[in-house]
Write a protein that holds these residues in place. Sequence first.
Motif, short mmCIF file in Angstrom:
data_model
loop_
_atom_site.label_atom_id
_atom_site.label_comp_id
_atom_site.label_asym_id
_atom_site.label_seq_id
_atom_site.Cartn_x
_atom_site.Cartn_y
_atom_site.Cartn_z
N ILE A 23 0.86 -1.19 0.00
CA ILE A 23 0.00 0.00 0.00
C ILE A 23 0.89 1.23 0.00
CG2 ILE A 23 -1.79 1.30 1.25
CD1 ILE A 23 -2.78 -1.36 2.41
N LEU A 24 0.77 2.03 -1.07
CA LEU A 24 1.54 3.28 -1.17
C LEU A 24 0.58 4.45 -0.99
CD1 LEU A 24 3.79 2.56 -4.33
CD2 LEU A 24 4.19 1.94 -1.95
N ALA A 25 0.94 5.41 -0.16
CA ALA A 25 0.04 6.54 0.10
C ALA A 25 0.76 7.87 -0.04
CB ALA A 25 -0.56 6.43 1.50
N HIS A 26 0.08 8.83 -0.64
CA HIS A 26 0.65 10.17 -0.75
C HIS A 26 0.49 10.91 0.59
CE1 HIS A 26 0.97 14.43 -1.95
NE2 HIS A 26 1.94 13.95 -2.70
N ASN A 27 1.37 11.89 0.79
CA ASN A 27 1.37 12.67 2.04
C ASN A 27 0.07 13.43 2.30
OD1 ASN A 27 4.03 12.09 2.93
ND2 ASN A 27 4.86 13.48 1.39
N TYR A 28 -0.80 13.59 1.28
CA TYR A 28 -2.07 14.32 1.48
C TYR A 28 -3.23 13.40 1.83
CZ TYR A 28 0.12 18.21 -1.19
OH TYR A 28 0.94 19.21 -1.65
N GLN A 29 -2.95 12.09 1.90
CA GLN A 29 -4.05 11.16 2.19
C GLN A 29 -4.58 11.34 3.61
OE1 GLN A 29 -5.41 8.30 0.03
NE2 GLN A 29 -4.86 10.12 -1.15
N LEU A 30 -5.81 10.87 3.82
CA LEU A 30 -6.39 10.93 5.17
C LEU A 30 -5.45 10.19 6.12
CD1 LEU A 30 -10.11 9.96 4.38
CD2 LEU A 30 -9.26 12.23 5.04
N GLY A 31 -5.42 10.63 7.37
CA GLY A 31 -4.57 9.99 8.39
C GLY A 31 -4.84 8.49 8.46
N VAL A 33 -5.61 6.47 6.22
CA VAL A 33 -5.00 5.76 5.08
C VAL A 33 -3.47 5.77 5.24
CG1 VAL A 33 -4.70 5.77 2.57
CG2 VAL A 33 -6.95 6.26 3.56
N GLN A 34 -2.91 6.92 5.60
CA GLN A 34 -1.45 6.98 5.82
C GLN A 34 -1.04 5.91 6.84
OE1 GLN A 34 0.36 10.80 6.59
NE2 GLN A 34 -1.17 11.92 5.42
N ASP A 35 -1.90 5.74 7.87
CA ASP A 35 -1.53 4.84 8.97
C ASP A 35 -1.49 3.36 8.58
OD1 ASP A 35 -1.24 7.07 10.50
OD2 ASP A 35 -3.14 6.85 11.59
N ILE A 36 -2.14 2.98 7.49
CA ILE A 36 -2.09 1.55 7.08
C ILE A 36 -1.14 1.33 5.91
CG2 ILE A 36 -4.39 0.86 7.91
CD1 ILE A 36 -5.21 1.21 4.81
N ALA A 37 -0.46 2.41 5.47
CA ALA A 37 0.39 2.29 4.28
C ALA A 37 1.75 1.69 4.61
CB ALA A 37 0.56 3.66 3.64
N ASP A 38 2.35 1.03 3.61
CA ASP A 38 3.73 0.54 3.76
C ASP A 38 4.71 1.66 3.51
OD1 ASP A 38 3.33 -2.45 3.98
OD2 ASP A 38 2.16 -1.98 2.19
N PHE A 39 4.28 2.61 2.68
CA PHE A 39 5.16 3.75 2.39
C PHE A 39 4.29 4.98 2.17
CE2 PHE A 39 7.22 6.55 -0.72
CZ PHE A 39 8.41 6.82 -0.06
N VAL A 40 4.66 6.09 2.82
CA VAL A 40 3.96 7.36 2.62
C VAL A 40 5.00 8.32 2.06
CG1 VAL A 40 2.60 9.19 3.73
CG2 VAL A 40 2.54 6.87 4.68
N GLY A 41 4.66 9.05 1.00
CA GLY A 41 5.67 9.94 0.44
C GLY A 41 5.15 10.92 -0.57
N ASP A 42 6.09 11.61 -1.21
CA ASP A 42 5.73 12.56 -2.27
C ASP A 42 5.74 11.83 -3.62
OD1 ASP A 42 8.45 12.32 -2.90
OD2 ASP A 42 8.96 14.38 -2.45
#
Length: 304
Positions: A23-31, A33-42
């Motif tokens: 799961i890849l999530a952008h830095n603007y995602q809801l908290g 979603v960020q919290d279940i991601a393997d990587f959060v970034g730009d």
Amino acid sequence: MENRDAELVNKILSLKREKKAVILAHNYQLGEVQDIADFVGDSLGLSQNAATTNARVIVFCGVHFMAETASILCPDKIVLLPDMNAGCPMADMITAKRLRERKKELPNATVVCYINSSAEVKAESDICCTSANAVKVVAGLNRDEIIFVPDQYLGHYVQTKTGKKMHLWPGFCPTHIRIRPEHITQLKQEYPQAKVVVHPECRTEVIALADEVLSTGGMCRYARQEEVTEVIVGTEIGIIHRLKKENPGKKFIPVSEQAVCPNMKLITQEKVLWSLEAMAPEVRVPEQTRLKAKAAVDRMLRVV
Ligand code: 13P
Ligand code: SF4
């Protein structure tokens, strides 16, 4: 965490393992979603991650052009975008047809496209860039005449930094233009010690007031520095979740509560679960377009 939420998260995590998904999530995602991601970034970090992951499935929590970029880089993987309506209005401000027309008017210009663009537009471009590397990409070009699409504000910022002659496309981010210079001047009075960081998609008058002009990933790195304790943040407010989580005890002040990207907020934990269950909706770029677009993205990835 409530029991219902914990159950949902556990289902996502076990399905993710079963399907060999990341799961890849952008830095603007809801908290959530960020919290279940393997990587959060730009955008840059997400592309680099997509290019190197050995997962079979990528659940892309971001907007359409980001999932498309992952598909451009990894045609052998299944790329899921949990809500197909998550687009980017700035990316929609240019089409491949209109870019072709512009190229005919300026036949000697090199085309640099911001990653916030469709695969078709990337396929018509010489090189891609993100907000993290736009200055480096343009500075490194050995041609002086450049068509820059679609963000006029990022383009203008790059022009001032590189001194290159750039033909700017009149695109903009509807979220970032809500940030106005008076928001910053007012907050600077309230928090005189705070540093001001803004995204290069902001208006030129806003950029002029900043201490640092950074991609969202750059903002996260900047905030980790020991001497930085109070930051006025000029970008989409979703990033505040990550900044606070990674830097407890530091203060992050959003420049405007109005700076919300509604598209980024379409992805939720529930939709991530449905997407993994149904293995849909899938984003896939037709092969002919993909190969041309990949050439522009690969050129960028060689620069950074
Ligand atoms: P970053 O690449 O800095 O995360 O920016 C992406 C974006 O869409 C900004 O609006
Ligand atoms: Fe597009 Fe702006 Fe949303 Fe970024 S914040 S995805 S540029 S609309």
